[in-house]
Design a protein around this motif. Sequence first.
Motif, short mmCIF file in Angstrom:
data_model
loop_
_atom_site.label_atom_id
_atom_site.label_comp_id
_atom_site.label_asym_id
_atom_site.label_seq_id
_atom_site.Cartn_x
_atom_site.Cartn_y
_atom_site.Cartn_z
N UNK A 199 0.82 -1.20 0.00
CA UNK A 199 0.00 0.00 0.00
C UNK A 199 0.86 1.26 0.00
N UNK A 200 0.35 2.30 -0.69
CA UNK A 200 1.05 3.58 -0.70
C UNK A 200 1.12 4.15 0.71
N UNK A 201 0.09 3.87 1.49
CA UNK A 201 0.09 4.36 2.87
C UNK A 201 1.30 3.81 3.62
N UNK A 202 1.77 2.65 3.23
CA UNK A 202 2.90 2.00 3.92
C UNK A 202 4.18 2.13 3.09
N UNK A 203 4.30 3.24 2.37
CA UNK A 203 5.50 3.52 1.57
C UNK A 203 5.75 2.44 0.54
N UNK A 204 4.71 1.77 0.14
CA UNK A 204 4.77 0.70 -0.88
C UNK A 204 5.67 -0.46 -0.47
N UNK A 205 6.01 -0.54 0.79
CA UNK A 205 6.85 -1.65 1.25
C UNK A 205 6.21 -2.32 2.47
N UNK A 206 4.90 -2.32 2.49
CA UNK A 206 4.20 -2.97 3.60
C UNK A 206 2.73 -3.19 3.26
N UNK A 207 2.05 -3.92 4.10
CA UNK A 207 0.63 -4.21 3.91
C UNK A 207 -0.19 -3.38 4.87
N UNK A 208 -1.14 -2.64 4.31
CA UNK A 208 -2.01 -1.83 5.15
C UNK A 208 -3.20 -2.70 5.60
N UNK A 209 -3.32 -2.85 6.92
CA UNK A 209 -4.36 -3.75 7.46
C UNK A 209 -4.90 -3.17 8.75
N UNK A 210 -6.19 -2.89 8.77
CA UNK A 210 -6.87 -2.41 9.97
C UNK A 210 -6.22 -1.15 10.55
N UNK B 107 7.63 -4.76 5.45
CA UNK B 107 8.48 -5.84 4.98
C UNK B 107 9.69 -5.95 5.91
N UNK B 108 10.35 -7.10 5.93
CA UNK B 108 11.52 -7.27 6.80
C UNK B 108 12.56 -6.18 6.53
#
Length: 803
Positions: A477-488, A494-495
């Motif tokens: 997700x863009x919200x997560x700098x494109x390096x993570x999953x946006x959930x709840x 990512x590691x």
Amino acid sequence: MWSLGTWMLQAALCCVLLQTVLPSARGLNMCMSGSATSCEECLLIHPSCAWCAQEDFGRGRSLTSRCDFSQNLLKRGCDEHFIEYPTSSINVLQNIPLSSKGSGSTQYDVVQIMPQKISLSLRPGDQTWFSLQVRQVEDYPVDLYYLMDLSLSMKDDLDTIRNLGTKLAHEMGKLTSNFRLGFGSFVDKNMSPFSYMAPKYQENPCNGYKLFPNCVPSFGFRHILSLTDKVDRFNEEVQKQMVSRNRDAPEGGFDAILQAAVCKEKIGWRKEALHLLVFATDDVPHLALDGRLGGLVHPHDGQCHLNDNNEYSASTKMDYPSLALLGEKLAENNIFLNFAVTKRLYVIYKNFTALIPGTTVEILDQDSKNVIQLIIAAYNNIRSKVELSVWDHPEDLSLSFTATCQDGNPLPGLRKCADLKIGDTVSFNVSVEARSCPPRGTDRRFTIKPVGFKDRLEVAVDYECDCGCSRNAQNNSVICSSIGTYNCGTCQCEPGYLGARCECQEGETSNMFLSACRESEGKQICSGRGECSCNQCLCYESEFGKIYGSFCECDDFSCARHKGILCSGHGECHCGECKCHAGYIGDNCNCSTETSGCISDDGQMCSGRGSCVCGRCQCTEPGAFGETCEKCPTCPDACGTKRECIECRLFNSGRLADNETCQRQCKDHIIPVETLKTDEPGAVLCLYKTDDDCVMKFTYSEHASGQSILSALKEPECVRGPDALMVLVAVVGSILLVGLLLLAAWKLVITIHDRREFARFQSARSRARYEMASNPLYKHPISTHFVETDFSMYSKSYNGGLH
């Protein structure tokens, strides 16, 4: 009785109160102090915790701030529709009303438990309640299978029961209109060392036995008569039977019990009937592993092994069954087992009943003369109680029971009711708590059924472990700098990446980040148990357990222990504090709230002489002891308590005379004696007045083995009270007699006195020696006087004087 709806309402109120009270506890917010970095982790911390999935919520705060009490989340600006707060719920799927009668056209649709099916939606850690009702319906069909020991010592018993079928059917007809009777027999395994195996004993094991020279070969179990309502068939088959002879004292009865239980088709057990198995013997049974004496190393498989001749074909192939296997198969086939044994074996078989649910024991006369009374007593005992059992109990579910019996008083921790009348309805309230979440897709269900009943309550369980917002998770997700999953509302980076929006890499530090890693000014960074990286504490690993929390302030290994076990094994360690599982309390969760072990046979808590603490009785009455404080020779009420047992056991009188609980409550060893010894050490003398004004005496003492011993006179001492008329006559007679005696004494004294005076007079008279003239009391009419003058002396006579 409390309805299901009432208990659901109470459960909901409890939840509301819990939510109200917990947030107000100062200095404790278990939701925020946990290590939850996701919605699912937050829900597992405590059932009062909620998660805010709103994207812009909690900016500038640690990630765990999204996990909080729902009221706090609302106050802090989280919109209500973004709050994830699942709750436990109950859904009744089948709720057919209870039946009132067991026979007639409805006998195949008899309902004795309500409801029949429910589904539970459980949030881990959240306790919810549901209620069920049980009724012993009237005129319920009965299947009775009589299983008899036919070893040589039971010869006189066999003679006694030859006409048992007719008599038993007559007596059982008073209790049910639908009765069937069957018969089977057993001896022991026909192999060494259990039976005589020499050639001369093959056809006649009694060969050479002078007292009874002829008998049939030994056998394990033989099914003779399937359950039938033609009781004459029972008499006919019994007439044909002959005893056998085995070598050792124990018998192979447990082999026979298991076959009678699992061979349902051949025995003829009806699904819609009460199953009663009467086991008559005069000796102890062989147990599991005894078969190894004969080389039988294969454990019993619990299956039916009756051949075409209805004989147990695996008798010499498998070991004897274990008590656990017997209990499982009897419960699985809804069979009540009654041990009918001689008096010397009562204690042994009584111990078996504690290990095999649904079993009772009765004392059988040496020749089985009382077998009908025994069977009726066993039937009444079974029908006077209801006990719940749980099948397929999931390990991650905690269940606790509260019984509401015929008196209407809730009994926490108890799952049985006794002293019931046929037709009584009792209710049980069941508390259910899920301790953890099973793997996704796991189907959980369990069954609650009264022991010996065909009826059951099926419970399906669903777990509220997932958050609804997780279904809308966005990868990269863009919200997560494109390096993570946006959930709840949060980013799962990512590691190698950290931060609320995955904006940092591991190893980056700054003063701004360090200040966010201190719990307060002056405290160590990450509590000295972790490193600060990108405004988050990365907690160190520990060989003792997990370190967690926003500032690594918590762990799961610093809680109180009991006997070296963390939280006694009955709780979870959360941030230095034990969170006890349902049914346990205390700082280290070592205290059980279960009270069933504290209920004495008379239904009282600790016999009314103590209190139940951590599942065990603590006796407060001086002199009381025993598991339920039931033993107390010196207690003021000891004599009164034992009096009822003396009355019902010896004289069939008193409060328990017509109550089936006499045998259950009065387990003491009673010894009738002609003369009572009161000088025995530790014995307490008890006396009471009977209804007919006699005095009954007995002594009460405790044997070193723990058994209570009562020595009682065979007959009360009776002294007739005085008759009122006789007392009046006796009193009046006594007064007259005393008066006459006094008069006689007075007369005697007067007589003696007079006689003494008369004797004294006579004595004085006899001593008198004088003439009439010399009598000083007599004066002669003529007196003579002499006068002397100067001239002469002369005399002159006169009459009466001087002239």
